[in-house]
Design a protein around this motif. Sequence first.
Motif, PDB file in Angstrom:
ATOM      1  N   GLN A 195     -17.722 128.395 -28.306  1.00  0.00           N
ATOM      2  CA  GLN A 195     -16.580 127.449 -28.578  1.00  0.00           C
ATOM      3  C   GLN A 195     -15.930 126.937 -27.221  1.00  0.00           C
ATOM      4  OE1 GLN A 195     -13.945 130.155 -31.104  1.00  0.00           O
ATOM      5  NE2 GLN A 195     -14.137 128.548 -32.525  1.00  0.00           N
ATOM      6  N   ILE A 216      -6.445 104.463 -30.959  1.00  0.00           N
ATOM      7  CA  ILE A 216      -6.311 106.010 -31.259  1.00  0.00           C
ATOM      8  C   ILE A 216      -8.113 106.690 -31.421  1.00  0.00           C
ATOM      9  CG2 ILE A 216      -5.819 107.664 -32.988  1.00  0.00           C
ATOM     10  CD1 ILE A 216      -3.389 107.137 -31.590  1.00  0.00           C
ATOM     11  N   LYS A 224      -3.612 118.784 -23.418  1.00  0.00           N
ATOM     12  CA  LYS A 224      -3.853 119.588 -24.599  1.00  0.00           C
ATOM     13  C   LYS A 224      -5.256 120.337 -24.928  1.00  0.00           C
ATOM     14  CE  LYS A 224      -4.515 118.795 -29.527  1.00  0.00           C
ATOM     15  NZ  LYS A 224      -4.607 117.982 -30.571  1.00  0.00           N
ATOM     16  N   TYR A 249     -15.321 118.544 -24.688  1.00  0.00           N
ATOM     17  CA  TYR A 249     -14.317 117.953 -25.193  1.00  0.00           C
ATOM     18  C   TYR A 249     -13.442 117.459 -24.113  1.00  0.00           C
ATOM     19  CZ  TYR A 249     -10.441 116.380 -28.192  1.00  0.00           C
ATOM     20  OH  TYR A 249      -9.477 115.428 -28.974  1.00  0.00           O
ATOM     21  N   ARG A 298     -17.175 123.452 -35.042  1.00  0.00           N
ATOM     22  CA  ARG A 298     -16.979 124.952 -34.801  1.00  0.00           C
ATOM     23  C   ARG A 298     -16.017 125.316 -33.703  1.00  0.00           C
ATOM     24  NH1 ARG A 298     -22.126 126.935 -31.395  1.00  0.00           N
ATOM     25  NH2 ARG A 298     -21.601 125.245 -30.072  1.00  0.00           N
ATOM     26  N   SER A 299     -15.375 124.265 -32.994  1.00  0.00           N
ATOM     27  CA  SER A 299     -14.312 124.598 -31.924  1.00  0.00           C
ATOM     28  C   SER A 299     -13.332 123.368 -32.171  1.00  0.00           C
ATOM     29  CB  SER A 299     -14.917 124.341 -30.716  1.00  0.00           C
ATOM     30  OG  SER A 299     -15.514 123.019 -30.593  1.00  0.00           O
ATOM     31  N   VAL A 300     -12.949 123.049 -33.322  1.00  0.00           N
ATOM     32  CA  VAL A 300     -12.029 122.104 -33.683  1.00  0.00           C
ATOM     33  C   VAL A 300     -10.559 122.878 -33.359  1.00  0.00           C
ATOM     34  CG1 VAL A 300     -12.826 120.216 -35.171  1.00  0.00           C
ATOM     35  CG2 VAL A 300     -11.845 122.408 -36.196  1.00  0.00           C
ATOM     36  N   ALA A 301      -9.756 122.130 -32.668  1.00  0.00           N
ATOM     37  CA  ALA A 301      -8.358 122.654 -32.433  1.00  0.00           C
ATOM     38  C   ALA A 301      -7.273 122.197 -33.355  1.00  0.00           C
ATOM     39  CB  ALA A 301      -7.741 122.399 -30.930  1.00  0.00           C
ATOM     40  N   MET A 302      -6.536 122.626 -33.616  1.00  0.00           N
ATOM     41  CA  MET A 302      -5.174 122.201 -34.322  1.00  0.00           C
ATOM     42  C   MET A 302      -4.547 120.960 -34.006  1.00  0.00           C
ATOM     43  SD  MET A 302      -4.760 124.300 -36.893  1.00  0.00           S
ATOM     44  CE  MET A 302      -5.596 126.022 -37.320  1.00  0.00           C
ATOM     45  N   GLY A 303      -4.227 120.086 -34.869  1.00  0.00           N
ATOM     46  CA  GLY A 303      -3.672 118.879 -34.633  1.00  0.00           C
ATOM     47  C   GLY A 303      -4.568 117.803 -34.794  1.00  0.00           C
ATOM     48  N   LEU A 304      -4.412 116.644 -34.156  1.00  0.00           N
ATOM     49  CA  LEU A 304      -5.041 115.292 -34.517  1.00  0.00           C
ATOM     50  C   LEU A 304      -6.545 115.537 -33.970  1.00  0.00           C
ATOM     51  CD1 LEU A 304      -4.810 112.716 -35.909  1.00  0.00           C
ATOM     52  CD2 LEU A 304      -4.168 111.598 -33.691  1.00  0.00           C
ATOM     53  N   ILE A 325      -9.771 109.361 -28.770  1.00  0.00           N
ATOM     54  CA  ILE A 325      -9.738 110.782 -29.152  1.00  0.00           C
ATOM     55  C   ILE A 325     -11.353 110.897 -29.195  1.00  0.00           C
ATOM     56  CG2 ILE A 325      -9.383 112.264 -30.991  1.00  0.00           C
ATOM     57  CD1 ILE A 325      -6.971 111.372 -31.574  1.00  0.00           C
ATOM     58  N   PRO A 326     -11.801 112.028 -28.321  1.00  0.00           N
ATOM     59  CA  PRO A 326     -13.347 112.271 -28.411  1.00  0.00           C
ATOM     60  C   PRO A 326     -13.532 113.015 -29.718  1.00  0.00           C
ATOM     61  CG  PRO A 326     -12.177 113.204 -26.246  1.00  0.00           C
ATOM     62  CD  PRO A 326     -11.154 112.499 -27.218  1.00  0.00           C
ATOM     63  N   THR A 327     -14.858 112.950 -29.975  1.00  0.00           N
ATOM     64  CA  THR A 327     -15.272 113.728 -31.094  1.00  0.00           C
ATOM     65  C   THR A 327     -15.482 114.887 -30.958  1.00  0.00           C
ATOM     66  OG1 THR A 327     -16.481 111.551 -31.682  1.00  0.00           O
ATOM     67  CG2 THR A 327     -17.042 113.485 -32.908  1.00  0.00           C
ATOM     68  N   SER A 328     -14.780 115.929 -31.723  1.00  0.00           N
ATOM     69  CA  SER A 328     -15.010 117.390 -31.700  1.00  0.00           C
ATOM     70  C   SER A 328     -16.259 118.008 -32.179  1.00  0.00           C
ATOM     71  CB  SER A 328     -13.640 118.106 -32.309  1.00  0.00           C
ATOM     72  OG  SER A 328     -12.623 118.049 -31.456  1.00  0.00           O
ATOM     73  N   LYS A 329     -16.743 119.106 -31.836  1.00  0.00           N
ATOM     74  CA  LYS A 329     -17.456 119.751 -32.653  1.00  0.00           C
ATOM     75  C   LYS A 329     -16.804 120.553 -33.657  1.00  0.00           C
ATOM     76  CE  LYS A 329     -21.501 119.245 -29.841  1.00  0.00           C
ATOM     77  NZ  LYS A 329     -21.503 119.778 -28.817  1.00  0.00           N
ATOM     78  N   ARG A 347     -15.406 123.111 -26.215  1.00  0.00           N
ATOM     79  CA  ARG A 347     -13.902 122.584 -25.772  1.00  0.00           C
ATOM     80  C   ARG A 347     -14.143 122.055 -24.260  1.00  0.00           C
ATOM     81  NH1 ARG A 347      -9.235 126.260 -28.771  1.00  0.00           N
ATOM     82  NH2 ARG A 347     -10.135 125.450 -30.811  1.00  0.00           N
TER      83      ARG A 347
END
Lengths: 331, 191
Positions: free
Chosen positions: B134, A65, B38, B141, A75-81, A69-73, B138
Amino acid sequence: MFFAVAKRYLVLFPVFVFVTVIIFTVIVPCSHPKDVMGYLHEIPVMLVGLGMFFKGFERLRKKYIIENIPTSKIRSVAMGLTEVAGTAQNKYPLYSPITRTGCVYYRFLVEKENKGNKGNTYWTVINQGESTNYFYIEDNTGKILVDPDGAEIILPPDYKYTELSGESAPGARKRYTEWYIRPGDAVYVLGTVKKFNDGIDSHREKLIERLRLLKSDSEMMKHVDTDKDGNVSPAEWDTARLNVEKNLLEEELAENKFDDDILIGKSEISRDFVISDRSEKDIAWELDFKGYFMVISGFLVAILVFASFLSRTGILRGGPLIPWEILYKRC
Amino acid sequence: MGAAILFLVAVGLIVVGVVIYLIGVYNQLVHIKINIDKSWANIEVLEKQRYDEIPKLVKVCEGYMKYESETLEKIIAARTRFLGAKTPAEMASADTNLSGALKTLFAVSERYPDLKANDNFKQLQDRVSYLENQIADRREYYNDSVAIYNTRIKQIPDVFIARFLNYQPDEMYDIPDTEKASPDINFNFPK
């Protein structure tokens, strides 16, 4: 935490009861009393071996897991894991209980040395705990709150101390261990990003507090009484209240207080929540090593003890027989 | 008899281990694939927000930039083109076009001090710039997710399960070379 893990394996309990009943009603009555001790050890150890075997796969799943899962910035994290990496920052001041180190998170363990009947010594936990204060993780794009409650914390101990023999009563030595994350430390978090209403709640609390302070300050209330008639009319109070709220809003906007409307924490549906001061690569390596180690050693333990169990029942002739009684003999 | 039981239990445990491992690989591939979908959907959410801000931006600018109708028309055209984009490649191309048009607008707006001083314009400019940052994050990502997936489906043992699931390599969010040129901005400062 312990109960959460135990609940997951509760399904094994009926199996354990069933196997125990079979052993003690069918096999044990025909055995020598010395064998009873063997069975009493072999059944739980076999279950521990099987538990390690399956737990090893769980470790490997978590490793994948983390890798997948790539590392998010931030500033732009999205809802969820989500997985983020950055440095830890305080939201509230916090100090570890043993070393009084300024930190964003701590865990501590105090153990006491005990002497057994046969002269052997063992350690028992007399106190333990961890902080649940929110803290920030910050990268070069922004920061986000972290709620560490319910996380699997992967940290090496930062402080270890065992009292010397003369420091306390004989046989009553204590051992102290502490883990912490200091502000500015590199932090890795894998968790669920979700909505958080504390920003709104804290705004309300602050407003009430400021109005309470205003009411208790007679000098300030003189300014509220704009017509200087000695009484604060409802209209004058409304104006003062609006001014207080406006000032508070301006302060909060200047501090970006409303960025706290999301946080990373535990999820109702996902059990993956990891906080560590190591890099993603190091955590994955550790989980990989532990996972394969647990699978292989769990398999070997289960099979070896099962062979001893079969030998004890007489089903396996000439097989290994583990001498459990050696554990109770003083050297 | 006893040896046979021991052998069967050992083999049984190994088989259980292999099955758990293969189920794990299958679940991971499905998880990675869903993560790509997603992350794509998460780009679209922000693109939609930016898309919704553009008419407001154009409306604010119209009153001030009477002689820049061509710039404003370019933005409207880029927005319309963006709406028709379906694949990552089409979207990357339309997105670059739209970002370029917006950059031109913001650069040209420097010539209009009244517009620059307009609170609505400042707010919209900040909002669009924030959304663009942003979106860029993304996209990165999304590309990381695709890279993980494309690597995993070529590795052993994942390749066998990927073939069974008919998983094909996914497309990255690449900006076409033709779109990588700098936007054409002409400053006509008064001499």
